[in-house]
Design a protein around this motif. Structure first.
Motif, mmCIF file in Angstrom:
data_model
loop_
_atom_site.group_PDB
_atom_site.id
_atom_site.type_symbol
_atom_site.label_atom_id
_atom_site.label_comp_id
_atom_site.label_asym_id
_atom_site.label_seq_id
_atom_site.Cartn_x
_atom_site.Cartn_y
_atom_site.Cartn_z
ATOM 1 N N PRO A 49 0.838 -1.205 0.000
ATOM 2 C CA PRO A 49 0.000 0.000 0.000
ATOM 3 C C PRO A 49 0.873 1.255 0.000
ATOM 4 N N HIS A 50 0.438 2.261 -0.755
ATOM 5 C CA HIS A 50 1.213 3.499 -0.850
ATOM 6 C C HIS A 50 1.071 4.316 0.432
ATOM 7 N N TYR A 51 2.203 4.684 0.988
ATOM 8 C CA TYR A 51 2.135 5.473 2.209
ATOM 9 C C TYR A 51 3.053 6.695 2.069
ATOM 10 N N SER A 52 4.356 6.444 1.996
ATOM 11 C CA SER A 52 5.264 7.578 1.840
ATOM 12 C C SER A 52 5.841 7.632 0.430
ATOM 13 N N GLY A 53 5.746 6.525 -0.293
ATOM 14 C CA GLY A 53 6.373 6.475 -1.607
ATOM 15 C C GLY A 53 7.778 5.899 -1.549
ATOM 16 N N PHE A 54 8.374 5.925 -0.352
ATOM 17 C CA PHE A 54 9.666 5.261 -0.168
ATOM 18 C C PHE A 54 9.375 3.801 0.128
ATOM 19 N N ILE A 55 9.799 2.907 -0.755
ATOM 20 C CA ILE A 55 9.263 1.552 -0.671
ATOM 21 C C ILE A 55 9.689 0.835 0.602
ATOM 22 N N LEU A 56 10.912 1.054 1.049
ATOM 23 C CA LEU A 56 11.349 0.352 2.252
ATOM 24 C C LEU A 56 10.521 0.788 3.456
ATOM 25 N N ILE A 57 10.243 2.076 3.532
ATOM 26 C CA ILE A 57 9.424 2.585 4.633
ATOM 27 C C ILE A 57 8.007 2.030 4.521
ATOM 28 N N ASP A 58 7.506 2.047 3.295
ATOM 29 C CA ASP A 58 6.136 1.564 3.089
ATOM 30 C C ASP A 58 5.990 0.107 3.506
#
Ligand SMILES: Nc1ncnc2c1ncn2[C@@H]1O[C@H](COP(=O)(O)OP(=O)(O)OP(=O)(O)O)[C@@H](O)[C@H]1O
Ligand code: SF4
Ligand SMILES: [Mg+2]
Lengths: 343, 331
Positions: A176-185
């Motif tokens: 799911p898209h959250y910050s756009g930074f994939i590791l964080i997401d």
């Protein structure tokens, strides 16, 4: 300090203004009918068309049109992509973080590679190890980034099959898209196989990050090496040695800081070059970032998207340079050097 | 016994035109408690000698010497660590161009604290030691004539004037209570009151604490008042050395004579309105050194033999390097 900040703010506003002016001019430089490019509507008689004319201010002179443009930008209305029909701001919000993520990792990696090697070479100035590192860095610098990327793909992805060659994460995972930074997401999400997703994403990241980082690292090496060599020959290093400090003491207390302080701005500036490289590399690795997105827009002549993308990237660069300028000034003990007299 | 004894020191440095001998068979020695002056024109290699003695030269440069000893220990074969310990505890340097010899990113206080050897402090907790350190530093700052010690210690080198830098440098050199102070032009560019204060301090330390000083200066008057011995350097070669008084009264080497004549206040017999004498020409650059006696092209007494390098000759307790010395009648 306040005066300094105001000056920077002033510069920021002016630069942004110039960039908007440039992207505004783009409208008229694209081939074809300006309004048609912007809206995608070609029939001139409809009521819709009149609305568009009014919306962009085309019933007034060019200054008024620019005013309208600024107003729209300010309200977050950057236009509609003519190829996908989506809002451009929304699309940029999706692709820009992917590029930033790649660039930030690559920047960090290039500093981690470049600075130690630069120090190593600089401390062994004009010895074999220095010449070795220098030659390697000149060689690395001469390789175009897209060619390096292709070489890496050829070797690690195709020949050895160790790493995936394109994309950001395997299609199996739905993050799911959250910050756009994939590791964080991934870390934020609550998908069942988080660990696997994480390692999969990292594996996808290695090759693109590496190809961008290596090119920048070669520059970082040379900047650092020069500075180290200069500082270690300076009078105050000799004086500190003569005061009886050991070489490691001299290096840590006096060498390191003096080496890094003058080159930090230069190192930071590499980020803009790196961003360009990242946008090229994205295309090769089908990385869903703004470079890739812009390329697609160019292929299909999606003029609103090109305009929006250029503006977004410029703003990122401007904000980054400005912030770094302020940060560097805050941490630099010599910041008041020119302002104050002597006692 | 000599405290510092250097014999036939040769230093080859790398220039754009290849390797040149910037110092050629230099001899210099100093006994305990002596103030020995090292004089010579600008560019004659005085600072290079200082840097060679304390080991502050680029590693690539080639140093050779028949003898270079400190209290009988060979400096050249000494381990780097032992040498650092020596420069830390037993000898101190005042570098020419004091402002460049301070790290621009550290405060003067931090750098002064580095000069205090640990062995001068009592054992104690680190904050007690810091206090002792600071007390010592402040004492020496006052000695060299800095009253506002707090402000000075908190300042970065670029925030203080050059003469303050010089004084701080001197304080930092003296705080470790060295046996030898190598002072490379410590009063360069200072105004007269400061200069007098510094020179008086050095003389007093020499008399009360038996501090030996290798004193380098362009100020012949100051040297004449302070120094007991003198070594004259020209173009990287020692041309004459001996007791101050002897050299002053009866110089043997034409260059010594020229140097003395160039300082009017040094001549008692100078008639009013007499023209000032000086050697013609200028000191050659390292790239264009003449062969043989390096003074040759400028020397009023030069003859054919001078294309061969004169070897040092002893006369009583002085030595000179010249084929055709002056004042030989004193024999
Ligand atoms: N790092 C260097 N690289 C090349 N040449 C040098 C270097 N340092 C000094 N020299 C040269 O060595 C010679 C002697 O210089 P030095 O600084 O020892 O002179 P000096 O006697 O101390 O002069 P001054 O009285 O002006 O201080 C000069 O010709 C100078 O150009
Ligand atoms: S050796 Fe010759 S050139 Fe050199 S100082 Fe003596 S007389 Fe002059
Ligand atoms: Mg000098």
């Amino acid at each position: 300090m306040i005066a300094y900040l105001l000056r920077r703010l002033n510069l920021f506003v002016v630069t942004i203004f110039v960039v908007t002016l440039a992207t505004f001019a783009l409208n008229y430089l694209f081939p074809g009918d300006t309004l048609e490019n912007l809206s995608g509507i070609s029939s001139h008689q409809t009521a819709e068309y009149n609305q568009i004319v009014q919306y962009h201010g085309f019933d007034h002179n060019i200054v008024y049109q620019y005013g309208m443009y600024l107003q729209h930008l300010w309200k977050g209305d950057w236009g509609i992509s003519s190829s996908s029909g989506n809002d451009i701001v929304e699309e940029i919000k999706l692709v820009l973080p992917a590029t930033l993520e790649l660039s930030v990792y690559a920047m960090v990696l290039s500093l981690f590679i470049g600075i130690p090697f630069g120090f190593w070479a600089g401390l062994r100035h004009r010895r074999p190890i220095d010449l070795g590192i220098l030659s390697a860095s000149v060689l690395g610098y001469s390789i175009p980034v897209f060619w390096l990327a292709l070489l890496l793909i050829l070797f690690f992805a195709l020949q050895l099959g160790w790493l995936p060659m394109s994309g950001r994460i395997s299609l199996l995972y739905d993050i799911p898209h959250y910050s756009g930074f994939i590791l964080i997401d991934i870390l934020k999400s609550d998908i069942p196989n988080k660990q696997d997703a994480l390692s999969n994403a990292i594996r996808h990241m290695i090759l693109p990050t590496l190809s961008i980082a290596l090119v920048t690292a070669t520059i970082v090496i040379r900047i650092t090496r020069r500075s180290v060599a200069d500082v270690m020959q300076s009078d105050y290093i000799r004086a500190a040695l003569a005061r009886g400090l050991t070489r490691p003491q001299v290096f840590w207390r006096h060498g390191l800081r003096n080496t890094l302080l003058p080159i930090l701005p230069q190192l930071v500036l590499q980020f803009t070059t790196l961003l360009t490289n990242a946008m090229i590399v994205e295309v090769i690795f089908s990385w869903p970032g703004i470079g890739n997105w812009l390329m697609q827009a160019v292929y299909v002549q999606d003029f609103p998207a090109i305009r929006g993308g250029v503006l977004a990237v410029s703003i990122v660069v401007i904000i980054f340079t400005l912030l770094m300028d302020i940060v560097l000034r805050v941490i630099n003990p010599l910041k008041n050097r020119d302002i104050h007299g002597t006692i | 016994m000599f405290l510092l004894d250097v014999k036939n020191l040769t230093l080859e440095i790398e220039t754009t035109n290849g390797w040149v001998k910037a110092l050629d068979k230099v001899n210099i020695s100093l006994k305990r408690g002596e103030i020995s002056a090292l004089v010579g024109e600008s560019g004659s290699g005085k600072s290079l000698i200082v840097r060679t003695i304390v080991g502050a030269l680029p590693e690539r440069w080639k140093i050779t010497a028949d003898r270079m000893t400190w209290k009988g220990q060979d400096l050249l074969s000494m381990s780097e660590k032992a040498r650092r310990k020596l420069t830390r505890d037993e000898m101190s340097v005042f570098f020419q161009n004091a402002p460049d010899a301070f790290d621009p990113t550290a405060t003067l206080g931090e750098q002064l604290r580095e000069s205090v050897p640990d062995k001068m402090l009592d054992k104690g907790f680190f904050w007690q030691r810091k206090q002792q350190r600071d007390a010592l530093i402040i004492k020496y700052l006052h000695k060299v004539g800095i009253k506002n010690h707090r402000q000075c210690m908190q300042a970065y080198p670029h925030q203080v004037a050059d003469d303050v830098c010089q004084k701080v440098m001197l304080a930092s050199a003296l705080v470790s209570k060295p046996e030898l102070l190598i002072a490379d032009d410590p009063t360069m560019g200072m105004e007269i009151t400061n200069k007098v204060q510094i020179l008086r301090l050095l003389t007093r330390l020499n008399q009360t604490q038996n501090l030996s000083i290798l004193f380098i200066s362009h100020d012949l008057l100051a040297i004449g008042n302070m120094a007991t011995d003198m070594t004259v350097l020209y173009c990287g070669q020692t041309v004459e050395s001996g007791k101050m008084a002897q050299l002053r009264n009866k110089p043997l080497h034409p260059y010594t004579q020229a140097l003395l004549n160039s300082a009017p206040s040094f001549r008692k017999d100078l008639p009013p309105k007499a023209p000032l004498s000086s050697l013609s020409g200028t000191i050659p650059t390292l790239q264009h050194l003449p062969i043989g006696c390096r003074l040759g092209p400028r020397c009023p007494r030069a003859q054919k033999e001078c294309v061969k390098t004169p070897s040092p000759k002893k006369l009583q307790n002085r030595s000179y390097s010249c084929h055709f010395p002056l004042n030989r009648s004193i024999e």
